[in-house]
Motif scaffolding. Structure first.
Motif, mmCIF file in Angstrom:
data_model
loop_
_atom_site.group_PDB
_atom_site.id
_atom_site.type_symbol
_atom_site.label_atom_id
_atom_site.label_comp_id
_atom_site.label_asym_id
_atom_site.label_seq_id
_atom_site.Cartn_x
_atom_site.Cartn_y
_atom_site.Cartn_z
ATOM 1 N N ILE A 42 0.836 -1.199 0.000
ATOM 2 C CA ILE A 42 0.000 0.000 0.000
ATOM 3 C C ILE A 42 0.871 1.249 0.000
ATOM 4 O O ILE A 42 0.659 2.176 -0.783
ATOM 5 C CB ILE A 42 -0.976 -0.013 1.195
ATOM 6 N N GLU A 43 1.875 1.277 0.853
ATOM 7 C CA GLU A 43 2.776 2.429 0.886
ATOM 8 C C GLU A 43 3.559 2.547 -0.421
ATOM 9 O O GLU A 43 3.746 3.648 -0.947
ATOM 10 C CB GLU A 43 3.744 2.321 2.079
ATOM 11 N N ALA A 44 4.000 1.417 -0.961
ATOM 12 C CA ALA A 44 4.724 1.450 -2.237
ATOM 13 C C ALA A 44 3.823 1.987 -3.348
ATOM 14 O O ALA A 44 4.251 2.813 -4.165
ATOM 15 C CB ALA A 44 5.239 0.050 -2.584
ATOM 16 N N ALA A 45 2.564 1.547 -3.368
ATOM 17 C CA ALA A 45 1.616 2.048 -4.379
ATOM 18 C C ALA A 45 1.413 3.551 -4.224
ATOM 19 O O ALA A 45 1.398 4.287 -5.216
ATOM 20 C CB ALA A 45 0.284 1.311 -4.268
ATOM 21 N N GLY A 64 -9.360 -12.249 3.726
ATOM 22 C CA GLY A 64 -9.316 -11.714 5.078
ATOM 23 C C GLY A 64 -8.620 -10.372 5.163
ATOM 24 O O GLY A 64 -8.519 -9.799 6.240
ATOM 25 N N GLN A 65 -8.127 -9.864 4.047
ATOM 26 C CA GLN A 65 -7.452 -8.567 4.044
ATOM 27 C C GLN A 65 -8.287 -7.544 3.275
ATOM 28 O O GLN A 65 -7.759 -6.683 2.591
ATOM 29 C CB GLN A 65 -6.062 -8.676 3.420
ATOM 30 N N GLU A 66 -9.608 -7.620 3.429
ATOM 31 C CA GLU A 66 -10.493 -6.759 2.654
ATOM 32 C C GLU A 66 -10.211 -5.282 2.867
ATOM 33 O O GLU A 66 -10.224 -4.493 1.932
ATOM 34 C CB GLU A 66 -11.966 -7.064 2.967
ATOM 35 N N GLN A 67 -9.959 -4.880 4.126
ATOM 36 C CA GLN A 67 -9.676 -3.462 4.390
ATOM 37 C C GLN A 67 -8.388 -3.037 3.694
ATOM 38 O O GLN A 67 -8.306 -1.933 3.172
ATOM 39 C CB GLN A 67 -9.576 -3.187 5.895
ATOM 40 N N MET A 68 -7.406 -3.921 3.659
ATOM 41 C CA MET A 68 -6.163 -3.596 2.962
ATOM 42 C C MET A 68 -6.399 -3.440 1.462
ATOM 43 O O MET A 68 -5.794 -2.587 0.826
ATOM 44 C CB MET A 68 -5.097 -4.648 3.243
ATOM 45 N N VAL A 69 -7.276 -4.267 0.895
ATOM 46 C CA VAL A 69 -7.612 -4.131 -0.527
ATOM 47 C C VAL A 69 -8.247 -2.771 -0.769
ATOM 48 O O VAL A 69 -7.883 -2.065 -1.713
ATOM 49 C CB VAL A 69 -8.559 -5.266 -0.990
ATOM 50 N N LEU A 73 -6.833 0.204 -3.191
ATOM 51 C CA LEU A 73 -7.613 0.829 -4.259
ATOM 52 C C LEU A 73 -7.683 2.338 -4.054
ATOM 53 O O LEU A 73 -7.563 3.105 -5.018
ATOM 54 C CB LEU A 73 -9.006 0.213 -4.341
ATOM 55 N N LYS A 74 -7.822 2.790 -2.814
ATOM 56 C CA LYS A 74 -7.806 4.226 -2.514
ATOM 57 C C LYS A 74 -6.446 4.840 -2.846
ATOM 58 O O LYS A 74 -6.367 6.002 -3.227
ATOM 59 C CB LYS A 74 -8.138 4.474 -1.047
ATOM 60 N N ALA A 75 -5.392 4.049 -2.690
ATOM 61 C CA ALA A 75 -4.040 4.530 -2.991
ATOM 62 C C ALA A 75 -3.781 4.603 -4.487
ATOM 63 O O ALA A 75 -2.780 5.164 -4.914
ATOM 64 C CB ALA A 75 -3.001 3.632 -2.325
ATOM 65 N N GLY A 76 -4.686 4.029 -5.299
ATOM 66 C CA GLY A 76 -4.538 4.125 -6.743
ATOM 67 C C GLY A 76 -4.410 2.813 -7.482
ATOM 68 O O GLY A 76 -4.292 2.804 -8.704
ATOM 69 N N ALA A 77 -4.407 1.697 -6.756
ATOM 70 C CA ALA A 77 -4.329 0.408 -7.444
ATOM 71 C C ALA A 77 -5.525 0.269 -8.387
ATOM 72 O O ALA A 77 -6.627 0.711 -8.075
ATOM 73 C CB ALA A 77 -4.299 -0.735 -6.442
ATOM 74 N N LYS A 78 -5.297 -0.335 -9.532
ATOM 75 C CA LYS A 78 -6.346 -0.479 -10.540
ATOM 76 C C LYS A 78 -7.108 -1.788 -10.417
ATOM 77 O O LYS A 78 -8.082 -2.008 -11.106
ATOM 78 C CB LYS A 78 -5.742 -0.381 -11.943
ATOM 79 N N GLY A 79 -6.638 -2.671 -9.557
ATOM 80 C CA GLY A 79 -7.299 -3.948 -9.380
ATOM 81 C C GLY A 79 -6.576 -4.780 -8.345
ATOM 82 O O GLY A 79 -5.581 -4.339 -7.765
ATOM 83 N N TYR A 80 -7.086 -5.974 -8.124
ATOM 84 C CA TYR A 80 -6.458 -6.866 -7.159
ATOM 85 C C TYR A 80 -6.714 -8.314 -7.546
ATOM 86 O O TYR A 80 -7.638 -8.616 -8.297
ATOM 87 C CB TYR A 80 -6.964 -6.591 -5.737
ATOM 88 N N ILE A 81 -5.869 -9.171 -7.018
ATOM 89 C CA ILE A 81 -5.977 -10.612 -7.207
ATOM 90 C C ILE A 81 -5.904 -11.238 -5.823
ATOM 91 O O ILE A 81 -5.014 -10.909 -5.042
ATOM 92 C CB ILE A 81 -4.827 -11.151 -8.089
ATOM 93 N N LEU A 82 -6.860 -12.119 -5.515
ATOM 94 C CA LEU A 82 -6.859 -12.805 -4.238
ATOM 95 C C LEU A 82 -6.071 -14.109 -4.316
ATOM 96 O O LEU A 82 -6.192 -14.847 -5.283
ATOM 97 C CB LEU A 82 -8.286 -13.114 -3.788
ATOM 98 N N LYS A 83 -5.281 -14.372 -3.268
ATOM 99 C CA LYS A 83 -4.589 -15.646 -3.141
ATOM 100 C C LYS A 83 -5.548 -16.650 -2.522
ATOM 101 O O LYS A 83 -6.365 -16.256 -1.694
ATOM 102 C CB LYS A 83 -3.371 -15.525 -2.225
ATOM 103 N N PRO A 84 -5.435 -17.892 -2.809
ATOM 104 C CA PRO A 84 -4.590 -18.455 -3.857
ATOM 105 C C PRO A 84 -5.200 -18.143 -5.214
ATOM 106 O O PRO A 84 -6.407 -18.077 -5.367
ATOM 107 C CB PRO A 84 -4.609 -19.956 -3.566
#
Length: 102
Positions: A42-45, A64-69, A73-84
Motif C-alpha cells: 500500500i505504501e509502495a503504491a 481476510g485482508q479486505e480493508q487492505m484491498v 484501491l484508494k491509494a490508486g491500485a487499478k485492481g487486485y488478485i486474491l490468493k490463492p
C-alpha cells in the motif's frame, strides 16, 4: 506465464525496491503483494502514484485482508488478485488492466 505471454518481467524483493525499480524502468503494469518487507504494498503504491498517477498497479492479497484491498484501491491500485490464484486469473486481470488503462 507473463514471460510466455510476451511480457518482460522485473522483480523486487521488497516494497522499497519495487518503488525504485518502477521509477527507473516505468513498467506498463505492476503486480505487487500487499504484504512485503521494508515497505508494504500500500505504501509502495502510494509512493508510485504520487509521482506517476497513470501507473497500473494490481495488488495481490490474501482472503481476510479486505480493508487492505480497499486501502490499496484508494491509494490508486487499478485492481487486485486474491490468493490463492490461478495463472488464468493473473493473465486475465493483467490483460484487462492493460487494455483499460494503457
Amino acid at each position: 506465464l507473463l514471460v510466455e505471454a510476451g511480457h518482460q518481467v522485473l522483480e523486487a524483493e521488497n516494497g522499497r525496491l519495487a518503488v525504485e525499480i518502477y521509477m527507473r524502468e516505468r513498467p506498463d503494469c505492476v503486480l505487487m503483494d500487499i504484504t512485503m518487507p521494508e515497505m508494504d504494498g500500500i505504501e509502495a503504491a502510494k509512493r508510485i502514484m504520487e509521482r506517476h498517477p497513470d501507473a497500473v498497479i494490481i495488488m495481490i492479497t490474501s482472503h481476510g485482508q479486505e480493508q487492505m484491498v480497499l486501502d490499496a484501491l484508494k491509494a490508486g491500485a487499478k485492481g487486485y488478485i486474491l490468493k490463492p490464484f490461478n495463472l488464468d486469473k493473473v493473465r486475465d486481470v493483467v490483460t484487462d488492466a492493460l487494455k483499460r488503462y494503457r
